[in-house]
Scaffold this motif. Structure first.
Motif, short mmCIF file in Angstrom:
data_model
loop_
_atom_site.label_atom_id
_atom_site.label_comp_id
_atom_site.label_asym_id
_atom_site.label_seq_id
_atom_site.Cartn_x
_atom_site.Cartn_y
_atom_site.Cartn_z
N ALA A 49 0.83 -1.20 0.00
CA ALA A 49 0.00 0.00 0.00
C ALA A 49 0.87 1.26 0.00
O ALA A 49 0.59 2.22 -0.73
CB ALA A 49 -0.93 0.00 1.21
N GLN A 50 1.94 1.25 0.79
CA GLN A 50 2.86 2.39 0.82
C GLN A 50 3.57 2.56 -0.51
O GLN A 50 3.77 3.69 -0.98
CB GLN A 50 3.89 2.20 1.94
CG GLN A 50 3.32 2.35 3.34
CD GLN A 50 4.39 2.11 4.38
OE1 GLN A 50 4.77 0.97 4.66
NE2 GLN A 50 4.90 3.18 4.96
N ARG A 52 2.45 1.72 -3.46
CA ARG A 52 1.51 2.27 -4.45
C ARG A 52 1.39 3.79 -4.30
O ARG A 52 1.30 4.52 -5.29
CB ARG A 52 0.12 1.62 -4.29
CG ARG A 52 0.07 0.18 -4.76
CD ARG A 52 -1.36 -0.31 -4.89
NE ARG A 52 -2.05 -0.37 -3.61
CZ ARG A 52 -2.02 -1.43 -2.80
NH1 ARG A 52 -1.32 -2.50 -3.12
NH2 ARG A 52 -2.68 -1.41 -1.67
N GLN A 53 1.41 4.26 -3.09
CA GLN A 53 1.32 5.69 -2.85
C GLN A 53 2.59 6.42 -3.29
O GLN A 53 2.56 7.62 -3.59
CB GLN A 53 1.06 5.97 -1.36
CG GLN A 53 -0.30 5.48 -0.88
CD GLN A 53 -0.47 5.64 0.63
OE1 GLN A 53 0.44 6.08 1.33
NE2 GLN A 53 -1.65 5.28 1.13
N ALA A 54 3.71 5.69 -3.35
CA ALA A 54 4.99 6.29 -3.69
C ALA A 54 5.32 6.22 -5.17
O ALA A 54 6.42 6.59 -5.58
CB ALA A 54 6.11 5.61 -2.89
N ASN A 56 4.67 7.94 -7.73
CA ASN A 56 5.08 9.19 -8.38
C ASN A 56 6.15 9.95 -7.60
O ASN A 56 6.53 11.05 -8.00
CB ASN A 56 3.86 10.09 -8.58
CG ASN A 56 2.88 9.52 -9.59
OD1 ASN A 56 3.28 8.96 -10.61
ND2 ASN A 56 1.59 9.65 -9.30
N ALA A 57 6.61 9.36 -6.49
CA ALA A 57 7.63 10.01 -5.67
C ALA A 57 9.02 9.78 -6.26
O ALA A 57 9.22 8.91 -7.11
CB ALA A 57 7.56 9.47 -4.25
N ALA A 62 10.39 7.38 -0.19
CA ALA A 62 9.26 6.66 0.40
C ALA A 62 9.56 6.15 1.80
O ALA A 62 8.66 5.79 2.54
CB ALA A 62 8.87 5.49 -0.50
N THR A 100 7.31 -0.14 -7.31
CA THR A 100 6.03 0.53 -7.11
C THR A 100 4.99 0.08 -8.13
O THR A 100 3.81 -0.06 -7.81
CB THR A 100 6.19 2.06 -7.15
OG1 THR A 100 6.83 2.46 -8.37
CG2 THR A 100 7.00 2.56 -5.96
N ILE A 104 1.21 -1.92 -7.61
CA ILE A 104 -0.04 -1.65 -8.31
C ILE A 104 -0.55 -2.92 -8.99
O ILE A 104 -1.74 -3.25 -8.94
CB ILE A 104 0.14 -0.52 -9.34
CG1 ILE A 104 0.40 0.80 -8.63
CG2 ILE A 104 -1.07 -0.40 -10.26
CD1 ILE A 104 0.77 1.94 -9.56
N GLN A 107 -2.01 -5.57 -6.54
CA GLN A 107 -3.11 -5.12 -5.69
C GLN A 107 -4.36 -5.98 -5.88
O GLN A 107 -4.81 -6.19 -7.01
CB GLN A 107 -3.45 -3.66 -5.99
CG GLN A 107 -4.53 -3.08 -5.09
CD GLN A 107 -4.83 -1.63 -5.42
OE1 GLN A 107 -4.47 -1.13 -6.49
NE2 GLN A 107 -5.47 -0.93 -4.52
N ARG A 159 2.46 2.24 -16.90
CA ARG A 159 1.53 2.13 -15.77
C ARG A 159 0.11 1.86 -16.26
O ARG A 159 -0.61 1.05 -15.67
CB ARG A 159 1.57 3.41 -14.94
CG ARG A 159 0.65 3.38 -13.72
CD ARG A 159 0.76 4.65 -12.90
NE ARG A 159 -0.17 4.65 -11.79
CZ ARG A 159 -0.27 5.63 -10.90
NH1 ARG A 159 0.53 6.69 -11.00
NH2 ARG A 159 -1.15 5.56 -9.93
#
Length: 233
Positions: A49-50, A52-54, A56-57, A62, A100, A104, A107, A159
């Motif tokens: 989950a972390q 996936r949030q990262a 675009n970082a 992260a 990352t 995705i 998931q 993506r």
């Protein structure tokens, strides 16, 4: 462009591409995350989950061990700019992108492996087109990958395809994928006379159009989630 291979040639087994040093590290990372996620371990679920949030970082921001390179790989290519903080290397950026995107891809897939060694990204995309009845949408999106002028543009189009591959439960080899992402960022000419980006474009194009047109693909089940009564020690 059409595949002119004879049916017998299509069926002839080919030696799958093997990951290099970076790819082996990425494969190890995602294989561990995948196994623990399929076992429904809470720590692995939280990590994905972390990640996936990262997506675009910037690499390394992260705060996750999964997105760091081993020292041996960092020392091989790390470079510093006197006027700026250290910049991400091609390997660091490729690792971050691959891990990352895997998060995705995996998931909500609690029984299927989305990291499948031996199947390249391009071949997986061809299978996606095949199971959708030679879907022109997949062809257009894959063509957009092939014309990406920058790394950021490449990742954007990849993506989009990864989300479609997830829906179709089709995985690919994230180790080989990471090596390709790293090579794409190399501007210098290779022995072939191509830049890294041109080499990857040509390689993916060949793999896509030469892949079997049929929907058959390797099973993506994890032995750790198999029925205990059917497995042997």
């Amino acid at each position: 462009m059409t595949d002119t291979l004879e049916p017998a040639a299509r069926k002839r087994p080919k030696q799958p591409r093997k990951p290099e040093a970076l790819g082996e590290h990425v494969a190890s990372v995602v294989d561990d995350l995948q196994r623990r996620y399929l076992r429904q371990e809470s720590a692995a679920i939280a990590t994905l989950a972390q990640l996936r949030q990262a997506v675009n970082a910037e690499p390394g921001t992260a705060g996750l061990a999964a997105v760091w390179l081993p020292d041996a790989l960092i020392e091989r290519e790390l470079r510093y700019d006197r006027a700026e903080p250290p910049r991400a290397t091609p390997s660091e950026r490729a690792l971050h992108t691959a891990v990352t995107l895997f998060a995705i891809h995996q998931q909500s897939q609690r029984e299927q492996r989305m990291h499948t060694p031996g199947t390249t990204f391009a071949v997986a995309c061809q299978w996606l087109a095949a199971v959708r009845g030679n879907d022109e949408t997949v062809h257009r999106r894959f063509a957009a990958v092939g014309t990406a002028a920058t790394y950021a543009e490449l990742v954007y189009h990849v993506r989009n395809l990864v989300t479609q591959l997830r829906a179709a439960k089709i995985g690919f080899d994230y180790g080989v994928f990471a090596d390709d992402l790293c090579l794409f960022q190399q501007g210098r000419a290779l022995n072939s006379g191509l830049t890294g980006a041109d080499h990857v474009r040509a390689l993916w194009g060949r793999e896509y159009w030469r892949a079997s047109a049929g929907p058959t693909r390797p099973a993506a089940t994890d032995p750790d989630t198999a029925d205990p009564s059917t497995t042997q020690e």
